[in-house]
Design a protein around this motif. Sequence first.
Motif, PDB file in Angstrom:
ATOM      1  N   LEU A  86      17.612 -55.675  14.748  1.00  0.00           N
ATOM      2  CA  LEU A  86      18.753 -56.444  15.516  1.00  0.00           C
ATOM      3  C   LEU A  86      19.416 -57.367  14.661  1.00  0.00           C
ATOM      4  N   GLY A  87      18.629 -58.176  13.933  1.00  0.00           N
ATOM      5  CA  GLY A  87      19.237 -59.399  13.172  1.00  0.00           C
ATOM      6  C   GLY A  87      20.251 -58.500  12.029  1.00  0.00           C
ATOM      7  N   THR A  88      20.084 -57.545  11.672  1.00  0.00           N
ATOM      8  CA  THR A  88      20.913 -57.072  10.497  1.00  0.00           C
ATOM      9  C   THR A  88      22.172 -56.258  11.213  1.00  0.00           C
ATOM     10  N   ALA A  89      21.848 -55.882  12.457  1.00  0.00           N
ATOM     11  CA  ALA A  89      23.003 -55.178  13.293  1.00  0.00           C
ATOM     12  C   ALA A  89      24.001 -56.206  13.730  1.00  0.00           C
ATOM     13  N   ILE A  90      23.387 -57.714  14.012  1.00  0.00           N
ATOM     14  CA  ILE A  90      24.134 -58.377  14.333  1.00  0.00           C
ATOM     15  C   ILE A  90      25.053 -59.147  13.303  1.00  0.00           C
ATOM     16  N   THR A  91      24.623 -59.277  12.185  1.00  0.00           N
ATOM     17  CA  THR A  91      25.235 -59.681  10.930  1.00  0.00           C
ATOM     18  C   THR A  91      26.145 -58.782  10.591  1.00  0.00           C
ATOM     19  N   VAL A  92      26.166 -57.472  10.550  1.00  0.00           N
ATOM     20  CA  VAL A  92      26.880 -56.475  10.113  1.00  0.00           C
ATOM     21  C   VAL A  92      28.122 -56.565  11.049  1.00  0.00           C
ATOM     22  N   SER A  93      27.697 -56.553  12.430  1.00  0.00           N
ATOM     23  CA  SER A  93      28.926 -56.610  13.283  1.00  0.00           C
ATOM     24  C   SER A  93      29.721 -57.941  13.296  1.00  0.00           C
ATOM     25  N   ALA A  94      29.149 -59.005  13.025  1.00  0.00           N
ATOM     26  CA  ALA A  94      29.791 -60.287  12.823  1.00  0.00           C
ATOM     27  C   ALA A  94      30.619 -60.104  11.542  1.00  0.00           C
ATOM     28  N   ILE A  95      30.473 -59.614  10.635  1.00  0.00           N
ATOM     29  CA  ILE A  95      31.097 -59.573   9.258  1.00  0.00           C
ATOM     30  C   ILE A  95      32.413 -58.661   9.535  1.00  0.00           C
ATOM     31  N   ALA A  96      32.090 -57.517  10.279  1.00  0.00           N
ATOM     32  CA  ALA A  96      33.079 -56.512  10.621  1.00  0.00           C
ATOM     33  C   ALA A  96      34.061 -57.093  11.600  1.00  0.00           C
ATOM     34  N   VAL A  97      33.676 -57.652  12.727  1.00  0.00           N
ATOM     35  CA  VAL A  97      34.491 -58.387  13.648  1.00  0.00           C
ATOM     36  C   VAL A  97      35.479 -59.533  12.953  1.00  0.00           C
ATOM     37  N   LEU A  98      34.981 -60.220  12.042  1.00  0.00           N
ATOM     38  CA  LEU A  98      35.418 -61.491  11.631  1.00  0.00           C
ATOM     39  C   LEU A  98      36.603 -60.805  10.269  1.00  0.00           C
ATOM     40  N   LEU A 106      32.377 -67.484  14.210  1.00  0.00           N
ATOM     41  CA  LEU A 106      31.746 -66.321  13.487  1.00  0.00           C
ATOM     42  C   LEU A 106      31.302 -66.838  11.995  1.00  0.00           C
ATOM     43  N   TRP A 107      32.252 -67.515  11.314  1.00  0.00           N
ATOM     44  CA  TRP A 107      32.133 -67.836  10.072  1.00  0.00           C
ATOM     45  C   TRP A 107      30.754 -68.778   9.731  1.00  0.00           C
ATOM     46  N   LEU A 108      30.582 -69.636  10.909  1.00  0.00           N
ATOM     47  CA  LEU A 108      29.549 -70.807  10.788  1.00  0.00           C
ATOM     48  C   LEU A 108      28.422 -69.906  11.166  1.00  0.00           C
ATOM     49  N   HIS A 109      28.184 -69.054  11.999  1.00  0.00           N
ATOM     50  CA  HIS A 109      27.331 -68.011  12.291  1.00  0.00           C
ATOM     51  C   HIS A 109      26.810 -67.500  11.112  1.00  0.00           C
ATOM     52  N   LEU A 110      27.627 -66.944  10.346  1.00  0.00           N
ATOM     53  CA  LEU A 110      27.146 -66.159   9.010  1.00  0.00           C
ATOM     54  C   LEU A 110      26.517 -67.154   8.111  1.00  0.00           C
ATOM     55  N   LEU A 111      27.291 -68.564   8.073  1.00  0.00           N
ATOM     56  CA  LEU A 111      26.623 -69.324   6.943  1.00  0.00           C
ATOM     57  C   LEU A 111      25.310 -69.871   7.296  1.00  0.00           C
ATOM     58  N   ARG A 112      25.140 -70.011   8.733  1.00  0.00           N
ATOM     59  CA  ARG A 112      23.628 -70.409   9.043  1.00  0.00           C
ATOM     60  C   ARG A 112      22.715 -69.451   9.044  1.00  0.00           C
ATOM     61  N   THR A 113      23.026 -68.261   9.115  1.00  0.00           N
ATOM     62  CA  THR A 113      21.940 -66.784   9.174  1.00  0.00           C
ATOM     63  C   THR A 113      21.681 -66.215   8.005  1.00  0.00           C
ATOM     64  N   VAL A 114      22.858 -66.250   7.100  1.00  0.00           N
ATOM     65  CA  VAL A 114      22.750 -65.052   6.181  1.00  0.00           C
ATOM     66  C   VAL A 114      23.064 -65.724   4.728  1.00  0.00           C
ATOM     67  N   ALA A 115      22.660 -65.378   3.568  1.00  0.00           N
ATOM     68  CA  ALA A 115      23.223 -65.916   2.244  1.00  0.00           C
ATOM     69  C   ALA A 115      24.276 -65.923   2.119  1.00  0.00           C
ATOM     70  N   ALA A 116      24.686 -66.949   1.536  1.00  0.00           N
ATOM     71  CA  ALA A 116      26.425 -67.252   1.087  1.00  0.00           C
ATOM     72  C   ALA A 116      26.864 -65.843   0.540  1.00  0.00           C
ATOM     73  N   VAL A 117      26.468 -65.321  -0.445  1.00  0.00           N
ATOM     74  CA  VAL A 117      26.879 -64.091  -0.974  1.00  0.00           C
ATOM     75  C   VAL A 117      27.187 -62.849   0.130  1.00  0.00           C
TER      76      VAL A 117
END
Length: 294
Positions: A4-16, A233-244
């Motif tokens: 679920l966490g990976t799916a949310i991250t991938v979705s956030a990256i795709a939407v952004l 979404l950008w803040l969500h990504l920076l909080r939850t995944v590696a910067a790269v």
Amino acid sequence: VMGLGTAITVSAIAVLAVIWGLSIPLTKLGLDSLPPMTLTALRFVTALPPLFLLSLRSRLPMRALPRVALLGVIGISIGQVAQTLGIEGTSASVGAILSATIPVFVVVFAALRLRQRVTLRQMFGLLGAFAGIALVASGAGDGAAVAAPTSVEGIAWMLVSSIAIAFYYVWSVELTRDYGTPAVAAWSTLFGLIALSPWAIAEMTRVPIHPTVEGLAVAAYLGVFVTAVGLYLWLHLLRTVAAVVATSVQYLHPIIGIVVGSAMFGDRLGGAFAFGVALILGGLGLVVAPGRRS
């Protein structure tokens, strides 16, 4: 099976990536009915309510206001107005790829401001990215078909925009660490809008403006989705995944912008342009890819 966490991250990256990728061609569309200063001002008028809603839990002390105001003038007034002027003077495809140079300038400013070491790999990446910019800008060979509606002034404005926005990112590091990114983003946008307002008002009195539903919808999209939702979404990504992982958006959104711009405005993507894009994205990859040590 994807968690679920990976799916949310991938979705956030795709939407952004889609939100940011659509911003350049839609800005080009909005400029058909609204002049650049007016479009930018309307964008941030619509962005302020959701931005301040996001920053309700953060407080910005009075002593921080002068620095945040300066950031707003540079990153919002200069950076975003320059981007709108650049989009007006370039094809949608050229504008999209030039907007992807922001991380390259972030590395340069981080070396100056934060004293972060620039590695040999990053130096090669910087050189490759700037070579790609030169190739895209020149319209050499069969790329000339792409660059036909592009002016030198438009390219210069896009680069000024990238430099100003990169400056905003790097010089806001201490402020966002101390007071939170939502508060700094909201207040800097407000100060940027205040600085922009006289120029927008002067433009409205000088240039006949005939706003259309299409133009107003573009301004609302840029304010609510690109600025406010994009920030969330950008803040969500920076909080939850590696910067790269988060920076993978920098590879995706210019590609989306190029494809959509080509479909909307008939930009012909020639071989020279494609090679320039490859150089820019390859250089960007060398600049932001993690090294052996953090």
